[in-house]
Design a protein around this motif. Structure first.
Motif, PDB file in Angstrom:
ATOM      1  N   ILE A  84      20.669  44.835 -56.402  1.00  0.00           N
ATOM      2  CA  ILE A  84      19.472  44.015 -56.232  1.00  0.00           C
ATOM      3  C   ILE A  84      18.711  44.448 -54.985  1.00  0.00           C
ATOM      4  N   GLN A  85      19.415  44.637 -53.878  1.00  0.00           N
ATOM      5  CA  GLN A  85      18.768  45.042 -52.630  1.00  0.00           C
ATOM      6  C   GLN A  85      18.108  46.418 -52.767  1.00  0.00           C
ATOM      7  N   LYS A  86      18.792  47.361 -53.427  1.00  0.00           N
ATOM      8  CA  LYS A  86      18.213  48.698 -53.630  1.00  0.00           C
ATOM      9  C   LYS A  86      16.967  48.624 -54.499  1.00  0.00           C
ATOM     10  N   ASP A 116      -1.408  45.624 -51.154  1.00  0.00           N
ATOM     11  CA  ASP A 116      -1.300  45.063 -49.804  1.00  0.00           C
ATOM     12  C   ASP A 116       0.000  44.267 -49.736  1.00  0.00           C
ATOM     13  N   LEU A 117       0.926  44.715 -48.895  1.00  0.00           N
ATOM     14  CA  LEU A 117       2.223  44.063 -48.757  1.00  0.00           C
ATOM     15  C   LEU A 117       2.323  43.261 -47.463  1.00  0.00           C
ATOM     16  N   GLU A 133      10.036  37.111 -49.943  1.00  0.00           N
ATOM     17  CA  GLU A 133      11.097  37.041 -50.943  1.00  0.00           C
ATOM     18  C   GLU A 133      11.301  35.567 -51.286  1.00  0.00           C
ATOM     19  N   THR A 134      10.804  35.142 -52.445  1.00  0.00           N
ATOM     20  CA  THR A 134      10.867  33.730 -52.819  1.00  0.00           C
ATOM     21  C   THR A 134      12.161  33.371 -53.535  1.00  0.00           C
ATOM     22  N   ALA A 135      12.869  34.353 -54.040  1.00  0.00           N
ATOM     23  CA  ALA A 135      14.170  34.167 -54.684  1.00  0.00           C
ATOM     24  C   ALA A 135      14.908  35.493 -54.568  1.00  0.00           C
ATOM     25  N   VAL A 136      16.147  35.489 -54.971  1.00  0.00           N
ATOM     26  CA  VAL A 136      16.978  36.682 -54.830  1.00  0.00           C
ATOM     27  C   VAL A 136      16.329  37.908 -55.459  1.00  0.00           C
ATOM     28  N   ILE A 147       2.423  39.813 -52.805  1.00  0.00           N
ATOM     29  CA  ILE A 147       1.923  41.169 -52.966  1.00  0.00           C
ATOM     30  C   ILE A 147       0.539  41.081 -53.605  1.00  0.00           C
ATOM     31  N   LYS A 148      -0.412  41.819 -53.049  1.00  0.00           N
ATOM     32  CA  LYS A 148      -1.774  41.814 -53.595  1.00  0.00           C
ATOM     33  C   LYS A 148      -2.152  43.212 -54.066  1.00  0.00           C
TER      34      LYS A 148
END
Length: 109
Positions: free
Chosen positions: A70-72, A88-89, A94-97, A103-104
Motif C-alpha cells: 500500500i505504501q509503495k 497540483d499536490l 491521506e484521508t484513508a489508508v 489532488i488537483k
C-alpha cells in the motif's frame, strides 16, 4: 472495502465450503487495517476466520507485506503525478489508508 466489517458482509453472502477464500496478500491489503493490533484482532474474529480457507496461514509478516504494498503504491502515484505539470499536490492529504485527497488537475479536485 474500508473495514473488516465490510469485508465480512461481502464474504457472508458467499455460501458453501467451496467458496472459502484463501487469505492472500491481496486480501490483506484490501482490508484497510492500519496496525498490527487491528490485524491480530481481525484474525481472532471467528466469523471472519470461518469464511477463509483453512489451508491459508495468515501471519503478521503477510500483514506487514500488504502494508508495504500500500505504501509503495501511494508513493508511486504521488511520484508519478508530481512529474505532470497539470497536477497540483500542494494540498495532498491521506484521508484513508488507500485514499489520497486534495489532488488537483488543472485547478479542479
Amino acid at each position: 472495502m474500508k473495514t473488516v466489517e465490510e469485508l465480512h458482509t461481502v464474504l457472508e453472502k458467499q455460501t458453501g465450503a467451496s467458496n472459502l477464500l484463501p487469505v492472500t496478500q491481496q486480501i490483506i491489503a484490501s482490508l484497510g487495517i492500519t496496525s498490527i493490533e487491528e490485524w491480530t484482532k481481525a484474525l481472532e474474529d471467528k466469523n471472519l476466520a470461518a469464511l477463509f480457507s483453512h489451508e491459508s496461514t495468515p501471519t503478521q509478516d503477510m500483514f506487514v507485506f500488504a502494508q508495504s504494498l500500500i505504501q509503495k503504491a501511494k508513493a508511486s502515484v504521488i511520484d508519478h503525478l508530481s512529474t505532470l505539470a497539470e497536477y497540483d499536490l500542494s494540498e495532498l492529504d491521506e484521508t484513508a489508508v488507500t485514499v489520497l485527497a486534495g489532488i488537483k488537475k488543472e485547478g479542479r479536485e
